[in-house]
Design a protein around this motif. Structure first.
Motif, PDB file in Angstrom:
ATOM      1  N   PHE A  48       0.860  -1.196   0.000  1.00  0.00           N
ATOM      2  CA  PHE A  48       0.000   0.000   0.000  1.00  0.00           C
ATOM      3  C   PHE A  48       0.887   1.233   0.000  1.00  0.00           C
ATOM      4  O   PHE A  48       2.061   1.166   0.376  1.00  0.00           O
ATOM      5  N   GLU A  49       0.309   2.343  -0.403  1.00  0.00           N
ATOM      6  CA  GLU A  49       1.054   3.605  -0.432  1.00  0.00           C
ATOM      7  C   GLU A  49       0.768   4.419   0.826  1.00  0.00           C
ATOM      8  O   GLU A  49      -0.378   4.527   1.264  1.00  0.00           O
ATOM      9  N   ILE A  50       1.813   4.972   1.402  1.00  0.00           N
ATOM     10  CA  ILE A  50       1.657   5.845   2.562  1.00  0.00           C
ATOM     11  C   ILE A  50       1.274   7.241   2.081  1.00  0.00           C
ATOM     12  O   ILE A  50       2.010   7.869   1.313  1.00  0.00           O
ATOM     13  N   LYS A  51       0.121   7.710   2.527  1.00  0.00           N
ATOM     14  CA  LYS A  51      -0.350   9.053   2.210  1.00  0.00           C
ATOM     15  C   LYS A  51      -0.535   9.788   3.530  1.00  0.00           C
ATOM     16  O   LYS A  51      -1.330   9.358   4.373  1.00  0.00           O
ATOM     17  N   LYS A  52       0.191  10.868   3.720  1.00  0.00           N
ATOM     18  CA  LYS A  52       0.224  11.509   5.030  1.00  0.00           C
ATOM     19  C   LYS A  52      -1.157  11.919   5.527  1.00  0.00           C
ATOM     20  O   LYS A  52      -1.440  11.880   6.733  1.00  0.00           O
ATOM     21  N   GLU A  53      -2.049  12.302   4.595  1.00  0.00           N
ATOM     22  CA  GLU A  53      -3.387  12.754   4.992  1.00  0.00           C
ATOM     23  C   GLU A  53      -4.261  11.601   5.492  1.00  0.00           C
ATOM     24  O   GLU A  53      -5.332  11.831   6.048  1.00  0.00           O
ATOM     25  N   GLU A  54      -3.790  10.364   5.331  1.00  0.00           N
ATOM     26  CA  GLU A  54      -4.547   9.193   5.783  1.00  0.00           C
ATOM     27  C   GLU A  54      -3.894   8.508   6.973  1.00  0.00           C
ATOM     28  O   GLU A  54      -4.356   7.454   7.414  1.00  0.00           O
ATOM     29  N   CYS A  55      -2.832   9.107   7.502  1.00  0.00           N
ATOM     30  CA  CYS A  55      -2.038   8.450   8.545  1.00  0.00           C
ATOM     31  C   CYS A  55      -2.314   8.989   9.944  1.00  0.00           C
ATOM     32  O   CYS A  55      -2.751  10.131  10.117  1.00  0.00           O
ATOM     33  N   ALA A  56      -2.022   8.153  10.925  1.00  0.00           N
ATOM     34  CA  ALA A  56      -1.940   8.574  12.326  1.00  0.00           C
ATOM     35  C   ALA A  56      -0.796   7.806  12.966  1.00  0.00           C
ATOM     36  O   ALA A  56      -0.543   6.636  12.619  1.00  0.00           O
ATOM     37  N   LEU A  57      -0.092   8.465  13.865  1.00  0.00           N
ATOM     38  CA  LEU A  57       0.994   7.838  14.613  1.00  0.00           C
ATOM     39  C   LEU A  57       0.467   7.403  15.971  1.00  0.00           C
ATOM     40  O   LEU A  57      -0.076   8.212  16.729  1.00  0.00           O
ATOM     41  N   LEU A  58       0.626   6.115  16.297  1.00  0.00           N
ATOM     42  CA  LEU A  58       0.258   5.609  17.611  1.00  0.00           C
ATOM     43  C   LEU A  58       1.528   5.459  18.447  1.00  0.00           C
ATOM     44  O   LEU A  58       2.444   4.716  18.072  1.00  0.00           O
ATOM     45  N   VAL A  59       1.591   6.175  19.554  1.00  0.00           N
ATOM     46  CA  VAL A  59       2.727   6.095  20.477  1.00  0.00           C
ATOM     47  C   VAL A  59       2.239   5.269  21.665  1.00  0.00           C
ATOM     48  O   VAL A  59       1.576   5.769  22.571  1.00  0.00           O
ATOM     49  N   ILE A  60       2.562   3.995  21.663  1.00  0.00           N
ATOM     50  CA  ILE A  60       1.947   3.025  22.559  1.00  0.00           C
ATOM     51  C   ILE A  60       2.775   2.817  23.833  1.00  0.00           C
ATOM     52  O   ILE A  60       3.961   2.453  23.777  1.00  0.00           O
ATOM     53  N   ASP A  61       2.139   3.077  24.970  1.00  0.00           N
ATOM     54  CA  ASP A  61       2.688   2.735  26.293  1.00  0.00           C
ATOM     55  C   ASP A  61       4.065   3.334  26.594  1.00  0.00           C
ATOM     56  O   ASP A  61       4.839   2.756  27.358  1.00  0.00           O
ATOM     57  N   MET A  62       4.363   4.472  26.001  1.00  0.00           N
ATOM     58  CA  MET A  62       5.609   5.155  26.360  1.00  0.00           C
ATOM     59  C   MET A  62       5.353   5.940  27.650  1.00  0.00           C
ATOM     60  O   MET A  62       5.366   7.171  27.684  1.00  0.00           O
ATOM     61  N   GLU A  63       5.168   5.179  28.720  1.00  0.00           N
ATOM     62  CA  GLU A  63       4.778   5.709  30.022  1.00  0.00           C
ATOM     63  C   GLU A  63       5.968   5.771  30.971  1.00  0.00           C
ATOM     64  O   GLU A  63       6.986   5.100  30.765  1.00  0.00           O
ATOM     65  N   GLU A  64       5.812   6.549  32.027  1.00  0.00           N
ATOM     66  CA  GLU A  64       6.886   6.707  33.001  1.00  0.00           C
ATOM     67  C   GLU A  64       7.368   5.364  33.546  1.00  0.00           C
ATOM     68  O   GLU A  64       8.565   5.136  33.707  1.00  0.00           O
ATOM     69  N   ASP A  65       6.456   4.453  33.835  1.00  0.00           N
ATOM     70  CA  ASP A  65       6.868   3.171  34.404  1.00  0.00           C
ATOM     71  C   ASP A  65       7.679   2.330  33.440  1.00  0.00           C
ATOM     72  O   ASP A  65       8.451   1.461  33.862  1.00  0.00           O
ATOM     73  N   PHE A  66       7.518   2.550  32.133  1.00  0.00           N
ATOM     74  CA  PHE A  66       8.270   1.792  31.134  1.00  0.00           C
ATOM     75  C   PHE A  66       9.548   2.501  30.687  1.00  0.00           C
ATOM     76  O   PHE A  66      10.536   1.843  30.367  1.00  0.00           O
ATOM     77  N   VAL A  67       9.525   3.835  30.630  1.00  0.00           N
ATOM     78  CA  VAL A  67      10.609   4.579  29.972  1.00  0.00           C
ATOM     79  C   VAL A  67      11.552   5.250  30.967  1.00  0.00           C
ATOM     80  O   VAL A  67      12.749   5.376  30.707  1.00  0.00           O
ATOM     81  N   ASN A  68      11.039   5.679  32.095  1.00  0.00           N
ATOM     82  CA  ASN A  68      11.873   6.318  33.111  1.00  0.00           C
ATOM     83  C   ASN A  68      12.733   5.262  33.806  1.00  0.00           C
ATOM     84  O   ASN A  68      12.211   4.230  34.244  1.00  0.00           O
ATOM     85  N   PRO A  69      14.048   5.478  33.921  1.00  0.00           N
ATOM     86  CA  PRO A  69      14.908   4.500  34.591  1.00  0.00           C
ATOM     87  C   PRO A  69      14.456   4.166  36.016  1.00  0.00           C
ATOM     88  O   PRO A  69      14.825   3.105  36.542  1.00  0.00           O
ATOM     89  N   GLU A  70      13.680   5.031  36.624  1.00  0.00           N
ATOM     90  CA  GLU A  70      13.164   4.746  37.958  1.00  0.00           C
ATOM     91  C   GLU A  70      11.787   4.076  37.917  1.00  0.00           C
ATOM     92  O   GLU A  70      11.197   3.791  38.956  1.00  0.00           O
ATOM     93  N   GLY A  71      11.284   3.811  36.724  1.00  0.00           N
ATOM     94  CA  GLY A  71       9.976   3.196  36.570  1.00  0.00           C
ATOM     95  C   GLY A  71       9.951   1.748  37.027  1.00  0.00           C
ATOM     96  O   GLY A  71      10.971   1.047  37.003  1.00  0.00           O
ATOM     97  N   LYS A  72       8.783   1.281  37.408  1.00  0.00           N
ATOM     98  CA  LYS A  72       8.638  -0.067  37.959  1.00  0.00           C
ATOM     99  C   LYS A  72       8.702  -1.167  36.904  1.00  0.00           C
ATOM    100  O   LYS A  72       8.870  -2.340  37.236  1.00  0.00           O
ATOM    101  N   LEU A  73       8.570  -0.800  35.631  1.00  0.00           N
ATOM    102  CA  LEU A  73       8.686  -1.761  34.526  1.00  0.00           C
ATOM    103  C   LEU A  73       9.665  -1.227  33.485  1.00  0.00           C
ATOM    104  O   LEU A  73       9.439  -1.354  32.285  1.00  0.00           O
ATOM    105  N   PHE A  74      10.755  -0.632  33.945  1.00  0.00           N
ATOM    106  CA  PHE A  74      11.689   0.062  33.061  1.00  0.00           C
ATOM    107  C   PHE A  74      12.238  -0.853  31.969  1.00  0.00           C
ATOM    108  O   PHE A  74      12.707  -1.963  32.233  1.00  0.00           O
TER     109      PHE A  74
END
Length: 257
Positions: A48-74
């Protein structure tokens, strides 16, 4: 001489030479294994062709507990990829591509079997209403960007209004980024595909706790669910047109003439 793919297959499944079968479509199982291995490593940019007007970016679960080195699920790799993901987010904002943030939260009445599989969650990680469920500070959403904060499963579509939001925006192509590659990101990509969205899966803007698991997901996505692309390739396609698609179509046309 046997290829590495054949050797790995035979070792993993404890298959001996005399156990190999001859599939109808191939001269032997070794040829079959090599053909399949090639397919797992072939990007289907012609899908398929990527057309910017038809796209959305999903930023999934980039949460403090996952991304912060002090997070509980780092997840160290999630922190490491933040600069690359920020560039994709900024490009989407510049181009008017919606950025949506599904965030995983757990509470007693929506815990399913999470407490049995994940000790950190049992101990309070990503607990509903806690600071650990907030989007990581370096990736903070803008006021007009949607947060899907009632996600209680791996899949961002399960029990949420994500599908309604996307369809209301006229989105046909979802770009998958976030963590963990082989859990919430892969689950969301699969469901998105089943809901007839085109799926783009970021090779270096998804992260997990195992390089082997990350690569396994990319192989599966590439084989039958998504176009697998780097963050830079995604940005280029959104900004300058989908040259990878055009090149793939031209190549296929030449081969079929």
């Amino acid at each position: 001489m046997e290829s590495k793919a054949v050797k790995d297959f035979m070792t993993l499944y404890n298959v001996k030479e005399e156990d190999l079968i001859t599939p109808t479509r191939f001269s032997g199982e070794k040829e079959f294994i090599d053909s399949v291995e090639k397919d797992y490593n072939t990007d289907k940019h012609w899908a398929f062709e990527i057309k910017k007007e038809e796209c959305a970016l999903l930023v999934i679960d980039m949460e403090e507990d996952f991304v912060n080195p002090e997070g509980k699920l780092f997840i160290p790799q999630a922190k490491r990829m933040v600069p690359r993901l920020k560039k994709v987010i900024e490009a989407c904002r510049e181009l008017g591509v919606p950025v949506i943030y599904p965030t995983h939260t757990i509470a007693e009445d929506v815990s399913a079997d999470f407490y049995e599989y994940w000790e950190p969650i049992k101990d309070g990680a990503i607990k509903e209403g806690t600071p650990g469920t907030k989007v990581y500070s370096e990736l903070a959403p803008l006021a007009n960007e949607r947060i899907i904060d009632a996600k209680h499963a791996y899949c961002s579509f399960a029990g949420t209004d994500l599908d309604y939001v996307l369809r209301n925006l006229g989105v046909k192509t979802i770009i998958i980024s976030g963590t963990l590659t082989n859990f919430c990101c892969e689950s969301t990509a699969r469901s998105g595909y089943f809901l007839n969205y085109h799926v783009v899966f970021g090779s270096d803007i998804n992260a997990t706790d195992s390089a082997l698991a990350h690569e396994a997901t990319l192989r599966t996505m590439r084989r039958g669910f998504a176009r697998v692309m780097s963050g830079e390739e995604i940005i280029d396609s959104l900004k300058n047109g989908d040259t990878l698609y055009n090149e793939a179509i031209e190549t296929r046309n030449r081969l079929t003439v």
